[in-house]
Design an enzyme around this catalytic site. Structure first.
Site, PDB file in Angstrom:
ATOM      1  N   HIS A 146       0.751  -0.973   0.030  1.00  0.00           N
ATOM      2  CA  HIS A 146       0.069  -0.047   0.064  1.00  0.00           C
ATOM      3  C   HIS A 146       1.104   1.193   0.040  1.00  0.00           C
ATOM      4  O   HIS A 146       1.145   1.831   0.960  1.00  0.00           O
ATOM      5  CB  HIS A 146      -1.045  -0.124   1.347  1.00  0.00           C
ATOM      6  CG  HIS A 146      -2.002   0.901   1.095  1.00  0.00           C
ATOM      7  ND1 HIS A 146      -2.322   1.611   0.225  1.00  0.00           N
ATOM      8  CD2 HIS A 146      -3.329   1.213   2.063  1.00  0.00           C
ATOM      9  CE1 HIS A 146      -3.367   2.353   0.226  1.00  0.00           C
ATOM     10  NE2 HIS A 146      -4.007   1.885   1.409  1.00  0.00           N
ATOM     11  N   GLN A 149      -0.572   4.908   0.589  1.00  0.00           N
ATOM     12  CA  GLN A 149      -0.653   5.258   2.219  1.00  0.00           C
ATOM     13  C   GLN A 149       0.623   5.553   2.867  1.00  0.00           C
ATOM     14  O   GLN A 149       0.546   6.581   3.376  1.00  0.00           O
ATOM     15  CB  GLN A 149      -1.354   3.874   2.827  1.00  0.00           C
ATOM     16  CG  GLN A 149      -1.641   4.114   4.286  1.00  0.00           C
ATOM     17  CD  GLN A 149      -2.637   4.975   4.655  1.00  0.00           C
ATOM     18  OE1 GLN A 149      -3.772   4.989   4.316  1.00  0.00           O
ATOM     19  NE2 GLN A 149      -2.383   6.301   5.491  1.00  0.00           N
ATOM     20  N   CYS A 281      -4.025   3.601   9.203  1.00  0.00           N
ATOM     21  CA  CYS A 281      -4.418   3.938   7.904  1.00  0.00           C
ATOM     22  C   CYS A 281      -5.836   4.016   7.662  1.00  0.00           C
ATOM     23  O   CYS A 281      -6.275   4.439   6.715  1.00  0.00           O
ATOM     24  CB  CYS A 281      -3.948   2.598   7.147  1.00  0.00           C
ATOM     25  SG  CYS A 281      -4.313   1.027   7.593  1.00  0.00           S
ATOM     26  N   ARG A 309      -3.327  11.738   2.436  1.00  0.00           N
ATOM     27  CA  ARG A 309      -3.535  11.018   1.316  1.00  0.00           C
ATOM     28  C   ARG A 309      -3.876  11.842  -0.084  1.00  0.00           C
ATOM     29  O   ARG A 309      -3.531  11.349  -1.200  1.00  0.00           O
ATOM     30  CB  ARG A 309      -4.816   9.762   1.540  1.00  0.00           C
ATOM     31  CG  ARG A 309      -4.712   8.866   2.399  1.00  0.00           C
ATOM     32  CD  ARG A 309      -3.735   7.702   1.772  1.00  0.00           C
ATOM     33  NE  ARG A 309      -4.101   7.015   0.648  1.00  0.00           N
ATOM     34  CZ  ARG A 309      -4.796   6.032   0.620  1.00  0.00           C
ATOM     35  NH1 ARG A 309      -5.538   5.331   1.648  1.00  0.00           N
ATOM     36  NH2 ARG A 309      -5.439   5.727  -0.689  1.00  0.00           N
TER      37      ARG A 309
END
Length: 322
Positions: A146, A149, A281, A309
């Protein structure tokens, strides 16, 4: 824009043109810091109401095999703020969800779009798309990593601590895609990452091996441990994720038992530095992986992190597609 970012970095935006963003291991420490600096500058511009539209006349396709709140909203809003158009494509909207091979999807979309973001299950879907597409492909999440993130996480740490190198981040919980990308990113930039996870839920051994090799170059310490207190001891940053990520919901009860000693709570964080920051997250399950007192407490910066983000992904799109 380039002048602002270049004060502490010799790179320019043109350096990134056309690249993919599959995992942070594909980027050098200098490149990662450039994107963080760019994200911080784009955040400043957005707050000041300054227009910056490098995606004017461009369209970004957003493929979602996994549903999302933050990924969808931040990419759609970010594309709009950069002057472009975001095209939301669920797995039910395109033929890829009905058996069309990824190579064909990639080749066709390259004729229509200027960039693709994909949020998916198998990581091979990302790598296949990147292999056959002639336009930048961004990994919005896969079961293996990810990176979007983590770029936002690193931006949040820099905003709070002023640096990454030499700090200690403790990740408590499942050795999943979040743990993987945090370790990879930390190994690249010199951030120590300790992952504490119960037996049977460790990070992928190949990822750990890769991170250890990267850490040998940056001077970072990347360590997988069993004891959460060992990981959290003198930590600058504490991070956790849900115990049962998307796709593992049927294991919820089993995982609750396996992770019962891995909750980030007031007792555990007492072993960290007093000025530690808490990251998650999201979405979060209060009372499971984290206590309400920690996630809603004074050391928590989860909503700054969630906002970032938007800015981090705008930096990625501006650099790769703009």
């Amino acid at each position: 824009m380039t002048d602002v970012v270049s004060k502490s970095n010799s790179l320019e935006l043109s350096h990134f043109k056309g690249k993919d963003f599959v995992e942070l291991s594909d980027y050098t420490a200098e490149e990662i810091h450039f994107l963080i600096d760019l994200a911080i500058e784009l955040k400043r511009k957005q707050k000041a109401g300054e227009s910056y539209r490098p995606l004017e006349g461009k369209t970004v396709g957003l493929i979602f095999e996994k549903s999302s709140t933050r990924t969808r909203v931040s990419f759609e809003v970010g594309t709009f703020q950069l002057g472009g158009h975001a095209l939301f494509l669920s797995k039910n909207d395109i033929q890829m969800g009905r058996g069309e091979i990824i190579a064909d999807t990639a080749r066709v979309m390259s004729r229509y779009l200027d960039g693709i973001m994909i949020r998916t299950f198998g990581h091979e879907n990302v790598t296949e798309l990147a292999k056959y597409a002639d336009i930048p492909v961004i990994n919005g999440l896969s079961d293996l990593g990810h990176p979007c993130q983590v770029l936002a996480d690193f931006q949040t740490i820099v905003e709070s601590k002023g640096k990454l190198k030499g700090l200690k981040l403790a990740y408590i919980g499942d050795g999943n895609n979040m743990a993987h990308s945090l370790m990879i990113g930390g190994a690249r930039v010199g951030l120590d990452v300790y992952v504490a996870t119960p037996e049977g839920y460790e990070p992928d051994p190949e990822v750990v091996k890769q991170c250890e090799a990267l850490a040998a170059e940056s001077g970072a310490t990347i360590k997988v441990v069993r004891d959460p207190k060992e990981a959290v001891q003198d930590a600058d940053v504490i991070y956790t994720d849900v115990w049962a990520s998307m796709g593992f919901e049927e294991e919820q009860k089993v995982r609750e038992q396996a992770f019962k000693d891995y909750q980030v709570n007031e007792e555990l964080v007492s072993h960290a530095k007093s000025d530690y920051i808490f990251l998650h997250c999201l979405p979060a399950h209060r009372g499971e992986e984290v206590s309400a007192g920690v996630i809603d407490g004074p050391n928590s910066v989860i909503f700054d992190e969630a906002e970032n983000r938007l800015h981090a992904q705008k930096a990625i799109m501006a650099a790769l597609i703009g």
